[in-house]
Design a protein around this motif. Structure first.
Motif, short mmCIF file in Angstrom:
data_model
loop_
_atom_site.label_atom_id
_atom_site.label_comp_id
_atom_site.label_asym_id
_atom_site.label_seq_id
_atom_site.Cartn_x
_atom_site.Cartn_y
_atom_site.Cartn_z
N UNK A 1 16.44 97.66 70.11
CA UNK A 1 15.43 98.35 69.31
C UNK A 1 14.39 97.36 68.79
N UNK A 2 14.83 96.25 68.27
CA UNK A 2 13.90 95.24 67.74
C UNK A 2 13.06 94.62 68.85
N UNK A 3 13.67 94.39 70.01
CA UNK A 3 12.95 93.77 71.12
C UNK A 3 11.86 94.69 71.67
N UNK B 1 9.16 95.16 68.35
CA UNK B 1 8.40 93.98 67.96
C UNK B 1 8.05 93.08 69.14
N UNK B 2 8.84 93.14 70.17
CA UNK B 2 8.88 92.18 71.28
C UNK B 2 9.68 90.97 70.83
N UNK B 3 10.36 90.30 71.77
CA UNK B 3 11.18 89.15 71.41
C UNK B 3 10.37 88.03 70.75
N UNK B 4 9.12 87.91 71.10
CA UNK B 4 8.32 86.83 70.55
C UNK B 4 7.93 87.11 69.11
N UNK B 5 7.64 88.36 68.80
CA UNK B 5 7.29 88.72 67.43
C UNK B 5 8.52 88.76 66.52
N UNK B 6 9.69 89.04 67.09
CA UNK B 6 10.92 89.10 66.30
C UNK B 6 11.25 87.76 65.66
N UNK C 1 12.91 94.78 58.27
CA UNK C 1 11.45 94.83 58.34
C UNK C 1 10.96 96.01 59.16
N UNK C 2 11.70 96.37 60.20
CA UNK C 2 11.28 97.47 61.07
C UNK C 2 11.31 98.81 60.33
N UNK C 3 12.12 98.90 59.29
CA UNK C 3 12.21 100.15 58.53
C UNK C 3 10.95 100.44 57.74
N UNK C 4 10.17 99.41 57.44
CA UNK C 4 8.93 99.61 56.69
C UNK C 4 7.90 100.40 57.49
N UNK C 5 8.10 100.49 58.79
CA UNK C 5 7.16 101.22 59.64
C UNK C 5 7.54 102.70 59.79
#
Length: 366
Positions: A235-237, A240-245, A254-258
């Motif tokens: 889900x995070x990858x 956000x993409x692995x580079x942004x993670x 952090x992803x929950x803020x979206x």
């Protein structure tokens, strides 16, 4: 032989206790660490870690099956002598104390950042330990029932992340193995800390009702752990993409803020509040195991007194000092090697020793 009638635990309780110790505060930063180690291929390290844990689980169960329904501490005392057994109990106590302390510290730091920034750390420690003391005092049966309760009330948490799929980019996972297989193997090291806790079987195995199902229970607990980690990491990858993670310390928060709902403004607040129940499955079983080992060392009648002393020391110690995130990361790095020795190397050595012991002393009472 210990009395297990009043403290017996069921198959599912055993599964939830072990997977609860594993699925802890480590899940918050796992996607970031996998991305740092292997980029978009970091998720591939999880199945390899799963296989490694299955091998470890089989060895641990094989050791306990040869202990005649004793805890490993009692079995070692029988084979090697009383003082060797006490020394082994001390090592187990130190290991689970560090797991417990790291889980408590990480939970307090997260609560201070996201929920209660003006609350003192020792106050949060007191609030966390008060209910934990009552549960740990009840022994394996109460801990098992609590683990079942937590599994039921927290089963909604993964479904929240499904709302991020409309913004997902599955191409973030491609290409596979773009830098070869070596980074994936290197990333397997990052799966060790999030899966620590299998050595709790050394203490909890005699309390399992159907001991012939111990291997199946450990397989299921490892499968639950890997499924949760795989789901969260992917889900995070893809979001956000692995580079942004790499730039988010705890990407799964952090992803929950979206995520936005009309009936709630900040979904991360109830999420963290409920996830504290999941966090507690790290320190509550560890508190019991530490106090049990101290009881064995000093030959006490109950683990009540060691448990009280442990809670008091944690609260007083937190009043004077609370580690930072960087210091907690260093503790986790040290626990990787300590845990690898306790859960991968030690069981193999013990299995070899017990097999030789029984062959050389076939009439042993072990």
């Amino acid at each position: 032989m210990i009395q297990t009638d009043k403290n017996s635990i069921t198959f599912l309780q055993f599964v939830f206790i072990i997977s609860g110790i594993q699925i802890s505060v480590a899940v918050l930063s796992l996607p970031r660490k996998l991305a740092e180690a292997a980029g978009s291929d970091g998720w591939m390290a999880l199945p390899l870690g799963f296989v490694l844990n299955l091998i470890c689980s089989y060895i641990i169960v094989s050791v306990m099956r040869k202990c005649s329904e004793k805890t490993l501490i009692d079995a070692i005392s029988t084979m090697m002598g009383k003082w060797i057994g006490k020394a082994f109990a001390l090592i187990i106590a130190l290991y689970f104390f560090h797991l417990m302390y790291d889980g408590l510290v990480r939970a307090i730091l997260i609560v201070k950042i996201w929920l209660m920034p003006n609350t003192q750390a020792y106050v949060l420690m007191l609030l966390l330990l008060f209910p934990a003391y009552k549960v740990a005092l009840g022994g394996p049966r109460i801990i098992g029932r609590y683990a079942e309760f937590v599994a039921v009330i927290s089963c909604w948490l993964p479904f929240v992340y499904l709302f991020t799929l409309k913004y997902a980019h599955w191409l973030n996972l491609l290409p596979f193995l773009k830098e070869g297989f070596q980074p994936v193997l290197y990333a397997v090291k990052e799966t060790i800390y999030p899966t620590l806790g299998l050595s709790a079987v050394f203490i909890l195995y005699p309390y399992l009702k159907n001991k012939e199902k111990a291997a199946s229970a450990l397989f299921l607990s490892n499968a639950v752990t890997m499924s949760v980690y795989m789901f969260i990491t992917i889900i995070c990858f893809i979001y956000y993409s692995p580079y942004e993670s790499k730039y988010y310390n705890d990407p799964i928060i952090s992803i929950l803020k979206t995520i936005e709902f009309r009936f709630i403004e900040r979904i991360e607040v109830p999420f963290i509040s409920f996830y504290l129940f999941v966090f507690s499955l790290v320190w509550i079983p560890c508190m019991y195991i530490v106090s049990y080992c101290i009881r064995q060392i000093f030959e006490l009648d109950s683990h009540r007194t060691p448990l009280r002393i442990l809670c008091a020391l944690l609260i007083i110690g937190t009043y004077f000092f609370i580690p930072t995130f960087n210091q907690s990361d260093k503790l986790q790095h040290w626990l990787i090697w300590f845990g690898f020795s306790m859960e991968y190397i030690l069981p193999s050595l013990l299995l070899i020793y017990i097999i030789l012991y029984k062959r050389l002393r076939p009439r042993s009472i072990l």
